[in-house]
Scaffold this motif. Structure first.
Motif, PDB file in Angstrom:
ATOM      1  N   TYR A  89       4.487 -10.451  -2.811  1.00 48.56           N
ATOM      2  CA  TYR A  89       3.882  -9.175  -3.177  1.00 48.56           C
ATOM      3  C   TYR A  89       5.019  -8.200  -3.506  1.00 48.56           C
ATOM      4  O   TYR A  89       5.926  -8.003  -2.681  1.00 48.56           O
ATOM      5  N   ALA A  90       4.974  -7.610  -4.694  1.00 51.61           N
ATOM      6  CA  ALA A  90       6.020  -6.657  -5.092  1.00 51.61           C
ATOM      7  C   ALA A  90       5.743  -5.329  -4.399  1.00 51.61           C
ATOM      8  O   ALA A  90       4.908  -4.535  -4.840  1.00 51.61           O
ATOM      9  N   GLY A  91       6.450  -5.088  -3.322  1.00 52.79           N
ATOM     10  CA  GLY A  91       6.161  -3.951  -2.447  1.00 52.79           C
ATOM     11  C   GLY A  91       6.301  -2.604  -3.118  1.00 52.79           C
ATOM     12  O   GLY A  91       5.709  -1.628  -2.669  1.00 52.79           O
ATOM     13  N   LYS A  92       7.039  -2.536  -4.207  1.00 52.19           N
ATOM     14  CA  LYS A  92       7.216  -1.223  -4.831  1.00 52.19           C
ATOM     15  C   LYS A  92       5.907  -0.665  -5.371  1.00 52.19           C
ATOM     16  O   LYS A  92       5.774   0.535  -5.540  1.00 52.19           O
ATOM     17  N   ALA A  93       4.918  -1.532  -5.646  1.00 51.14           N
ATOM     18  CA  ALA A  93       3.624  -1.056  -6.159  1.00 51.14           C
ATOM     19  C   ALA A  93       2.957  -0.138  -5.141  1.00 51.14           C
ATOM     20  O   ALA A  93       2.424   0.915  -5.488  1.00 51.14           O
ATOM     21  N   PHE A  94       2.957  -0.547  -3.904  1.00 51.16           N
ATOM     22  CA  PHE A  94       2.600   0.309  -2.762  1.00 51.16           C
ATOM     23  C   PHE A  94       2.893  -0.461  -1.485  1.00 51.16           C
ATOM     24  O   PHE A  94       2.401  -1.575  -1.302  1.00 51.16           O
ATOM     25  N   LEU A  95       3.672   0.136  -0.613  1.00 55.38           N
ATOM     26  CA  LEU A  95       3.992  -0.554   0.634  1.00 55.38           C
ATOM     27  C   LEU A  95       3.749   0.365   1.818  1.00 55.38           C
ATOM     28  O   LEU A  95       4.196   1.503   1.850  1.00 55.38           O
ATOM     29  N   SER A  96       2.993  -0.122   2.772  1.00 54.02           N
ATOM     30  CA  SER A  96       2.873   0.520   4.076  1.00 54.02           C
ATOM     31  C   SER A  96       2.841  -0.630   5.063  1.00 54.02           C
ATOM     32  O   SER A  96       2.681  -1.790   4.659  1.00 54.02           O
TER      33      SER A  96
ATOM     34  N   ASP B 171       0.539  13.227  -7.253  1.00 52.66           N
ATOM     35  CA  ASP B 171      -0.022  12.021  -6.627  1.00 52.66           C
ATOM     36  C   ASP B 171      -0.254  10.898  -7.629  1.00 52.66           C
ATOM     37  O   ASP B 171      -0.466   9.749  -7.238  1.00 52.66           O
ATOM     38  N   ASN B 172      -0.237  11.201  -8.919  1.00 55.72           N
ATOM     39  CA  ASN B 172      -0.325  10.148  -9.935  1.00 55.72           C
ATOM     40  C   ASN B 172       0.540  10.539 -11.129  1.00 55.72           C
ATOM     41  O   ASN B 172       0.111  11.263 -12.030  1.00 55.72           O
ATOM     42  N   LEU B 173       1.748  10.023 -11.126  1.00 58.22           N
ATOM     43  CA  LEU B 173       2.719  10.371 -12.159  1.00 58.22           C
ATOM     44  C   LEU B 173       2.514   9.584 -13.449  1.00 58.22           C
ATOM     45  O   LEU B 173       3.018   9.954 -14.499  1.00 58.22           O
ATOM     46  N   ARG B 174       1.766   8.482 -13.384  1.00 55.50           N
ATOM     47  CA  ARG B 174       1.756   7.544 -14.514  1.00 55.50           C
ATOM     48  C   ARG B 174       1.251   8.138 -15.836  1.00 55.50           C
ATOM     49  O   ARG B 174       1.814   7.848 -16.880  1.00 55.50           O
TER      50      ARG B 174
ATOM     51  N   GLY C  58      -4.369   2.278  -6.987  1.00 61.60           N
ATOM     52  CA  GLY C  58      -3.686   1.714  -5.816  1.00 61.60           C
ATOM     53  C   GLY C  58      -2.216   1.405  -6.037  1.00 61.60           C
ATOM     54  O   GLY C  58      -1.421   1.420  -5.093  1.00 61.60           O
ATOM     55  N   ALA C  59      -1.847   1.092  -7.278  1.00 57.91           N
ATOM     56  CA  ALA C  59      -0.450   0.729  -7.556  1.00 57.91           C
ATOM     57  C   ALA C  59       0.275   1.876  -8.243  1.00 57.91           C
ATOM     58  O   ALA C  59      -0.268   2.497  -9.162  1.00 57.91           O
ATOM     59  N   TYR C  60       1.483   2.128  -7.824  1.00 60.10           N
ATOM     60  CA  TYR C  60       2.354   3.124  -8.452  1.00 60.10           C
ATOM     61  C   TYR C  60       1.736   4.522  -8.434  1.00 60.10           C
ATOM     62  O   TYR C  60       1.978   5.325  -9.327  1.00 60.10           O
ATOM     63  N   GLY C  61       0.876   4.798  -7.457  1.00 63.92           N
ATOM     64  CA  GLY C  61       0.325   6.126  -7.257  1.00 63.92           C
ATOM     65  C   GLY C  61       1.086   6.758  -6.100  1.00 63.92           C
ATOM     66  O   GLY C  61       2.044   7.510  -6.306  1.00 63.92           O
ATOM     67  N   ARG C  62       0.687   6.399  -4.877  1.00 60.94           N
ATOM     68  CA  ARG C  62       1.398   6.910  -3.709  1.00 60.94           C
ATOM     69  C   ARG C  62       2.876   6.552  -3.757  1.00 60.94           C
ATOM     70  O   ARG C  62       3.730   7.334  -3.335  1.00 60.94           O
TER      71      ARG C  62
ATOM     72  N   PRO D 118       2.067  18.828  -0.393  1.00 56.57           N
ATOM     73  CA  PRO D 118       2.215  17.683   0.525  1.00 56.57           C
ATOM     74  C   PRO D 118       1.508  16.449  -0.049  1.00 56.57           C
ATOM     75  O   PRO D 118       0.458  16.570  -0.667  1.00 56.57           O
ATOM     76  N   ARG D 119       2.105  15.280   0.158  1.00 53.44           N
ATOM     77  CA  ARG D 119       1.509  14.068  -0.423  1.00 53.44           C
ATOM     78  C   ARG D 119       0.253  13.639   0.348  1.00 53.44           C
ATOM     79  O   ARG D 119       0.186  13.767   1.571  1.00 53.44           O
TER      80      ARG D 119
END
Ligand SMILES: *Cc1c(COP(=O)(O)O)cnc(C)c1O
Length: 478
Positions: free
Chosen positions: A99-106, A372-375, A434-438, A448-449
């Motif tokens: 899983y490519a964690g950069k998409a979203f990792l917690s 919160d969504n730069l894309r 879900g990906a590349y948002g947070r 604040p995020r």
């Protein structure tokens, strides 16, 4: 990254049907892609995610909030792993899914994907820290990055990561020197190569030369290619174990042919190295980039189909080259977490703006935006939005969803039909965030995020809490 407008599909037919029923008191919302599989419509016309109503989510957690559908995310992780394991088993090869964690990792998400049998790729010390906090064994982690710090390399070695993907010739020495300084077993490394295939959106281009920062080119106008030099350099350092070759061609790819062309190039390089040195590297990583649906009518890559296509193509290339099949790995990020997420906003100002062509565009401001969504601002990415907290008018208006930031490019959804009765206080959901948002969120304007809220089986829980002004002020030393 251009994304095509979706072809006429079910949703658009529904859209025109609205026009035939002016004022009908029925919600406009239709579940299905691009929404997560746990998104449904309740009897009162509002929307639920994983069995939790959006009004409940908003009142318990506030808005904006990222909402992650756990069952959907897990099913995608499992689906990718099964599809690729099955297809590659048919050609007699093993495969690991990272899983490519950069998409979203917690911590929670790292655990979920690991429980579904995936490993985790990280690209920085911070991502590595989250994966380690989640308890993922070092052997199941990878470290990427085109400019790893000494501290990041040391941390990866301390954790005993299963692979460090080296990105340049100097990095081969930096990793080897770090191992030499600390002693211990040789570090497993892969060499990231660039095949000249760049993909994203719907097309791929294949060029001989590279003008970008990642990896080592396989193009060799004179003498050994940088990629071959990298492989030879790793073999020459006893502190390193050459595990394999890595290639990642792009993101949001919907045309599978780029993967096949790149895989062939990597297998060819592997065969050339074997001719030269007798070493057949154990593993080939084909990267991530599997595209998802962002808009109604868009079709995501089907993991079963793409796995079969790629497996068939690598089998054919390998047979031609006469090499033994390596073990493979892939690294989907977006395809696992993207569709599982949505962002919940509260509508504020609604403002009609007269366009030059006589039409009116309704600007709908929400309580978040490019922070919160730069894309959309970064690549002109397209999204879909709906009013989700109530039954809304079937009549729609041409709308643009914008944020609260001091930039006219602060656009969340460029163009979307929204109910004509949209008003302040409405809950608005944006799909597939879900990906590349947070993971790309910022504190622009000292906003604040938002929190990341997981939903499953009718309950919600905060996975990453909302930032507070105190969090922001704590960084400011006056
Ligand atoms: C970004 C990235 C991925 C994941 O890409 P997705 O489009 O999210 O699947 C995988 N591997 C590498 C090396 C990457 O940089």
């Amino acid at each position: 990254m251009a994304q095509r407008r979706h072809p006429p599909g079910a949703r658009q037919r529904a859209g025109s049907a609205r026009g035939h029923r002016p004022g009908a008191d029925v919600t406009t919302f239709i579940p299905g892609e691009p929404w997560s599989t746990g998104v449904a419509r309740a009897a009162d016309g509002s929307v639920t995610v994983g069995g939790v109503g959006v009004r409940t989510l908003a009142s318990q957690h506030g808005t904006p909030a990222y909402v992650l559908d756990e069952a959907d995310l897990r099913a995608r992780a499992r689906g990718y792993r099964r599809a690729f394991e099955t297809a590659f088993a048919e050609i007699g090869a093993g495969i690991d899914v990272y899983y490519a964690g950069k998409a979203f990792l917690s911590v929670a998400v790292a655990r979920w994907v690991h429980e579904e049998g995936l490993r985790v790729d990280t690209a920085t010390g911070g991502e590595l820290a989250v994966a380690l906090r989640a308890g993922i064994p070092g052997a199941h982690l990878g470290l990427h990055g085109n400019n790893k710090s000494d501290a990041e390399i040391a941390r990866a070695l301390d954790a005993g990561v299963g692979r460090i993907i080296v990105d340049s010739l100097v990095e081969v020495d930096r990793v080897a020197d770090a191992v030499a300084a600390r002693g211990g077993a040789p570090a497993p490394v892969m060499v990231r190569v660039t095949t000249g295939v760049h993909a994203g959106g719907h097309e791929y281009i294949s060029t001989a030369h590279e003008d970008q920062k990642f990896g080592l080119s396989i193009a060799s106008p004179d003498g050994d290619s940088p990629a071959m030099q990298g492989l030879l350099k790793v073999l020459a350092r006893p502190e390193l174990r050459l595990l394999g070759i890595h290639s990642h061609i792009g993101s949001q790819i919907l045309d599978p042919s780029g993967f096949e062309v790149a895989a062939r190039a990597v297998l060819t390089l592997r065969a050339r190295l074997a001719e030269r040195t007798g070493v057949q590297v154990e593993e080939v990583d084909l990267g991530g980039g599997y595209g998802i649906a962002y808009l109604p009518g868009e079709v995501a890559l089907d993991p079963d189909r793409i796995a079969k296509d790629i497996a068939g193509s690598v089998e054919a290339s390998n047979a031609e080259l006469g090499t033994a099949l390596p073990r493979f790995s892939i690294e989907p990020g977006r395809a696992i977490v993207g569709p599982a997420g949505l962002t919940l906003y509260t509508v504020g100002t609604v403002k009609p703006v007269r366009l030059d062509d006589g039409r009116t565009r309704t600007y709908v401001s929400v309580d978040g935006g490019m922070s919160d969504n730069l894309r959309p601002a970064l690549y002109g990415a397209r999204y879909h939005a709906e009013v989700v907290g109530r039954r809304a008018s079937m009549q729609t208006v041409l709308a643009r969803v914008v944020g609260k930031h001091c930039e006219s490019g602060d656009i969340v959804v460029h163009e979307v039909q929204l109910p004509a009765d949209i008003r302040a206080g409405d809950l608005l959901a944006v799909a597939a965030t879900g990906a590349y948002g947070r993971s790309m969120a910022s504190n622009y304007n000292h906003v604040p995020r938002p929190p990341v809220v997981g939903v499953a089986k009718g309950t919600s829980r905060v996975l990453v809490r909302r930032e507070t002004e105190d969090d922001l002020l704590a960084l400011d030393l006056g």
